[in-house]
Design an enzyme around this catalytic site. Structure first.
Site, PDB file in Angstrom:
ATOM      1  N   HIS A  85      38.243  38.430  45.492  1.00 44.79           N
ATOM      2  CA  HIS A  85      39.175  39.302  46.203  1.00 44.79           C
ATOM      3  C   HIS A  85      40.619  38.827  46.099  1.00 44.79           C
ATOM      4  CE1 HIS A  85      36.152  41.532  49.033  1.00 44.79           C
ATOM      5  NE2 HIS A  85      35.944  41.770  47.755  1.00 44.79           N
ATOM      6  N   TYR A  95      40.192  46.532  54.262  1.00 49.06           N
ATOM      7  CA  TYR A  95      38.839  46.463  54.833  1.00 49.06           C
ATOM      8  C   TYR A  95      38.489  47.640  55.729  1.00 49.06           C
ATOM      9  CZ  TYR A  95      38.023  41.918  52.772  1.00 49.06           C
ATOM     10  OH  TYR A  95      37.821  40.909  51.855  1.00 49.06           O
ATOM     11  N   GLU A 137      40.160  34.530  52.772  1.00 45.64           N
ATOM     12  CA  GLU A 137      41.164  34.945  51.793  1.00 45.64           C
ATOM     13  C   GLU A 137      42.570  34.540  52.229  1.00 45.64           C
ATOM     14  OE1 GLU A 137      40.130  39.078  51.525  1.00 45.64           O
ATOM     15  OE2 GLU A 137      38.140  38.524  50.763  1.00 45.64           O
ATOM     16  N   ARG A 206      42.267  42.714  35.126  1.00 47.62           N
ATOM     17  CA  ARG A 206      41.104  42.070  34.536  1.00 47.62           C
ATOM     18  C   ARG A 206      41.195  40.563  34.743  1.00 47.62           C
ATOM     19  NH1 ARG A 206      40.360  46.714  34.266  1.00 47.62           N
ATOM     20  NH2 ARG A 206      39.481  47.985  32.576  1.00 47.62           N
ATOM     21  N   TYR A 208      40.474  36.900  33.277  1.00 47.29           N
ATOM     22  CA  TYR A 208      40.264  36.199  32.009  1.00 47.29           C
ATOM     23  C   TYR A 208      40.225  34.699  32.276  1.00 47.29           C
ATOM     24  CZ  TYR A 208      41.273  40.629  29.695  1.00 47.29           C
ATOM     25  OH  TYR A 208      41.240  41.940  29.296  1.00 47.29           O
ATOM     26  N   GLY A 265      28.490  34.175  23.056  1.00 49.44           N
ATOM     27  CA  GLY A 265      29.653  34.994  22.720  1.00 49.44           C
ATOM     28  C   GLY A 265      30.936  34.448  23.305  1.00 49.44           C
ATOM     29  N   PRO A 270      35.144  29.426  29.305  1.00 47.01           N
ATOM     30  CA  PRO A 270      35.210  28.412  30.365  1.00 47.01           C
ATOM     31  C   PRO A 270      34.597  27.087  29.945  1.00 47.01           C
ATOM     32  CG  PRO A 270      33.502  30.012  30.861  1.00 47.01           C
ATOM     33  CD  PRO A 270      34.273  30.548  29.691  1.00 47.01           C
ATOM     34  N   PRO A 378      31.322  42.261  38.008  1.00 45.71           N
ATOM     35  CA  PRO A 378      30.674  42.128  39.308  1.00 45.71           C
ATOM     36  C   PRO A 378      29.523  41.143  39.276  1.00 45.71           C
ATOM     37  CG  PRO A 378      31.090  44.430  38.816  1.00 45.71           C
ATOM     38  CD  PRO A 378      31.401  43.670  37.571  1.00 45.71           C
TER      39      PRO A 378
END
Length: 384
Positions: A85, A95, A137, A206, A208, A265, A270, A378
């Site tokens: 988040h 929320y 958060e 996105r 990465y 792939g 990481p 997700p």
């Protein structure tokens, strides 16, 4: 606090969320985006089209409800979701919007089961879940902003350099436009890239993975296989991008156990960052990688160099086609000797690949507590 009566009602009605079908999730997001179209700037619309995001939201809420009486698992899930988040810049004001649309969806589509009493229980539970996440958060936002080189929200970077790592993967070297220091990160974390692609209505965000350290900047290595990644691959040097600070909890555990890094792939990204950290230590490392062929083997030459320099590093590769790997076909962990009971195992790659490796490890008597993994998208439970 959730009363025992409300908790019992939550348990009884969990199948409404756990088994939520396409009709339920489509209704929810259609309603949400109709009333709050600006949220399309936050949600990954590609995941919306595939159905991944819809399933993930309902599955996560069901898991939260299941763990409400299990503090340790609840804390782990809260940290995991909070990391995602903050990377997407989710704020407290989001929320109530999501909660109201969630309850309205269940009220509309399950009028018999979702009675006023059940709705009251779910409203109470959702409020507890929201409070947990908002608190977690807020702490992460403050930590990001207060650290040296940190920032809050989005910050402008530019593409300072790019290098082809394989047939479909490029590394992008990103530097801050203001020239000031940037926040440090932990190997395995990611940054969020926010772009407004020409001829599209909404901004796209996105995640990465940070694939290696550079001076006062970040390196990401991106496969050309989606809307944003295709855009990045055609960007010229100097293109400006908006970045959120580094985030994520897929990081190395602080212990002296042997480490086994397993990737498929572009899931290698990481693992390369983790290996950069691990090769400075004395513990043995196994680096197992699978990809289609030699042309799609990112960081191949760098890995060969690292293995030559470090006698505690063991690299093994699998190609589904062509020559040049240690093994052909799909990865089979039984093909090599691994410290199955002593090591920590880290997995990253396509979900089907990770699910297969996870079950191979479990069959080999590796404990689930020894296995850590990262999803490109997700979150999903590999044990299912």
């Amino acid at each position: 606090m959730l009363s025992e009566h409300h908790f019992a009602l939550i348990k009884q009605s969990l199948p409404l969320l756990a088994n939520a079908g396409v009709a339920v999730t489509e209704h929810f997001y259609t309603r949400l985006f109709s009333e709050q179209p600006e949220l399309k700037h936050i949600f990954n619309l590609s995941n919306q089209a595939s159905g991944k995001q819809q399933f993930a939201l309902f599955a996560a809420i069901a898991r939260f409800a299941t763990y409400l009486d299990t503090p340790e698992r609840l804390a782990q899930l809260t940290a995991q979701i909070a990391n995602k988040h903050v990377a997407l810049q989710i704020k407290p004001e989001h929320y109530p919007i999501v909660g109201a649309n969630l309850l309205a969806t269940l009220r509309t589509l399950f009028p018999a089961e979702f009675t006023p009493e059940v709705e009251a229980a779910w409203a109470n539970a959702y409020g507890i879940i929201a409070d947990l996440l908002i608190t977690a958060e807020a702490g992460k936002y403050q930590q990001m902003q207060n650290q040296m080189g940190g920032w809050y929200g989005l910050r402008t970077f530019y593409i300072a350099d790019m290098i082809e790592e394989s047939a479909h993967v490029k590394s992008f070297y990103l530097k801050p436009l203001d020239g000031k220091a940037v926040a440090n990160y932990v190997s395995g974390q990611f940054i969020t890239v926010s772009v407004h692609i020409p001829n599209t209505e909404y901004r796209q965000q996105r995640h990465y993975t940070l694939s290696g350290r550079i001076h006062n900047g970040y390196r990401i290595s991106v496969k050309n296989d989606g809307l944003v990644s295709a855009y990045l691959h055609q960007c010229p040097l100097g293109t400006e991008l908006q970045l959120a600070p580094p985030a994520g909890d897929f990081t190395l555990r602080a212990n002296q156990k042997p480490k086994v890094l397993i990737s498929g792939g572009v899931g290698i990204t990481p693992m390369v960052a983790m290996l950069e950290e691990l090769i400075t230590q004395a513990s043995p490392v196994w680096f197992l990688h699978a990809c289609q062929n030699a042309q799609q083997h990112s960081f191949k030459h760098w890995l060969v160099e690292q293995q030559a320099l470090n006698n505690t590093l063991i690299c093994k590769t699998w190609y589904e086609e062509g020559d040049g790997a240690d093994f052909s076909g799909r990865m089979d962990i039984d093909a090599i000797a691994l410290p199955l009971t002593e090591a920590d195992f880290y997995l990253c790659g396509p979900e089907a690949f990770m699910r297969g490796i996870y079950h191979q490890l479990i069959a080999a008597q590796v404990s689930p507590n020894q296995i850590y993994y990262e999803m490109f998208g997700p979150h999903s439970d590999l044990s299912a």
